[in-house]
Design an enzyme around this catalytic site. Structure first.
Site, PDB file in Angstrom:
ATOM      1  CE1 TYR A   1      16.425 -13.138 -23.617  1.00 49.30           C
ATOM      2  CE2 TYR A   1      18.355 -13.987 -22.604  1.00 49.30           C
ATOM      3  CZ  TYR A   1      17.171 -13.373 -22.534  1.00 49.30           C
ATOM      4  OH  TYR A   1      16.484 -12.952 -21.171  1.00 49.30           O
TER       5      TYR A   1
ATOM      6  CE  LYS B   1       1.771 -16.712 -20.248  1.00 48.35           C
ATOM      7  NZ  LYS B   1       1.148 -16.674 -18.989  1.00 48.35           N
TER       8      LYS B   1
ATOM      9  CG  ASP C   1      18.700 -13.655 -18.314  1.00 49.41           C
ATOM     10  OD1 ASP C   1      19.290 -13.698 -17.355  1.00 49.41           O
ATOM     11  OD2 ASP C   1      18.469 -12.665 -18.924  1.00 49.41           O
TER      12      ASP C   1
END
Ligand code: NAD
Length: 364
Positions: A143, A192, A248
């Site tokens: 972000y 991940k 989020d």
């Protein structure tokens, strides 16, 4: 010795001012129970600031926030500003204040009260007893990385950079271990790492920091597996820590386990005791101005402020217990009521919580 705390209050847009008003009533009730004085400094953020000041995050708001001990925020946004350019969007103010105040740790509890089990969309045996905390990194990652958009012969191209520094990972992970230590001593770190380099660094830092917290059980989990497991058997989780975008999404998913978004608080913490506290929900333009919004999420956010910024554990517990008591007694706002007829207003809900607070505080 009597304590004094200054709170910057940002009511924001939509239902923001309605739920904030009730949270302030709760804090004023706390003043009557404890030897404490709160000074409330009001300021603008989001759509109301765009209209009044021509920017979603006025400098005056930032200055007030910096001078205060904590910030209490309602919600920002609404259809009126949806088509504005990025620098004139309410959410830009929200991202800006988080970054400017160094609020890197977002804490979002998701809990299921027994009396609320029927509200969840999931099976009773899956959700009964859920009590977890999602800790999301808030000022790094995708972000905040560099964004590009350009045209090529083959059409437009867009890119968002995902970048994490080791210190950014370490400070959020330490915070997460500290929180897990005070809860169920089980921490799940979500990444991940099978695909992303930033996740491989994340995992390395988590493993290093874990040596300092031998009493906390650590598990690594890939984000796709975590998303699945949160729905299949959420009770396996106690504290979850993850980077900005994964957090989020997972924190929204976790919030839905518990039924209504109108119930869930959040804290965004900087180093030390400073923090910004706000409900998880948005400005709910569809119900704004009707006096029917559920103030519980904002009231519980104020309770988190008492706990994390002011060290007022007893008062925080009193607010939380009062909320549970009122819900257990069957009082419901429209979003969690079985029928419109039995629903109470925003103000009635808060009044009941304040009345219950006096009872539980005396008993504690
Ligand atoms: P929302 O959370 O505002 O509303 C989603 C649904 O939940 C709506 O039906 C709403 O009526 C209901 N709801 C939300 N809070 C409630 C409460 N306290 N009591 C009862 N019902 C409640 O999400 P949205 O509709 O996607 O977004 C509306 C606006 O809010 C948008 O402009 C969005 O950008 C903004 N937003 C702001 C924040 C924030 O300020 N942190 C967060 C999310 C969305």
């Amino acid at each position: 010795m009597s304590q004094t705390f200054t709170i910057t209050v940002l009511p924001g847009d939509g239902i923001g001012p309605e739920v904030i008003e009730q949270a302030i009533h709760v804090l004023k009730a706390v003043e009557k129970l404890e030897d404490v004085t709160f000074t409330f400094e009001y300021a603008r953020l989001g759509g109301c600031a765009i209209d009044e000041d021509g920017t979603p995050l006025p400098e005056e708001t930032l200055e007030k926030a910096r001078r205060s001990d904590a910030v209490l925020l309602g919600a920002v946004g609404g259809p009126k500003w949806d088509n504005n350019p990025a620098h004139l969007r309410p959410e830009t103010g929200l991202l800006g204040i988080r970054k400017a105040l160094g609020l890197y740790a977002n804490l979002r509890p998701a809990f299921m009260l027994d009396c609320m089990v029927e509200v969840s969309a999931l099976k009773e045996e899956v959700v009964r007893g859920v009590d977890l905390m999602v800790i999301r990194e808030l000022t790094g990652g995708l972000y905040f990385g560099e964004k590009k958009r350009y045209k090529t012969e083959n059409g437009e191209v867009a890119s968002d950079e995902l970048i994490y520094h080791e210190y950014e990972i370490e400070r959020i992970v330490r915070r997460a271990f500290e929180v897990a230590r005070l809860r169920g001593k089980k921490l799940t770190s979500v990444d991940k790492a099978n695909v992303l380099e930033s996740s491989r660094l994340w995992r390395k830092v988590v493993d290093r920091v874990a040596h300092d917290y031998p009493d906390v059980e650590l598990r690594h989990q890939l984000v796709d597996s975590c998303a699945m497991e949160l729905l299949r058997w959420p009770k396996q989780f106690d504290t979850i820590v993850t980077e900005n975008m994964f957090g989020d999404i997972l924190s929204d998913e976790a919030s839905m386990l518990t039924g209504s978004i109108g119930m869930l608080p959040s804290a965004s913490l900087a180093d030390g005791n400073f923090g910004l506290y706000e409900p998880v929900h948005g400005s709910a333009p569809d119900i704004a101005g009707k006096g029917i919004a559920n103030p519980t999420a904002t009231i519980l956010s104020a309770a988190m402020m008492l706990k994390y910024s002011f060290g007022m554990e007893r008062a925080a517990n009193a607010v939380e217990k009062a909320v549970h008591k009122v819900l257990n007694s069957g009082v419901r706002t429209a979003d969690i009521a079985k029928s419109k007829e039995e629903a109470v207003s925003t103000k009635e809900m808060a009044d009941k919580i304040i009345a219950a607070m006096h009872e539980v505080y005396v008993q504690a």
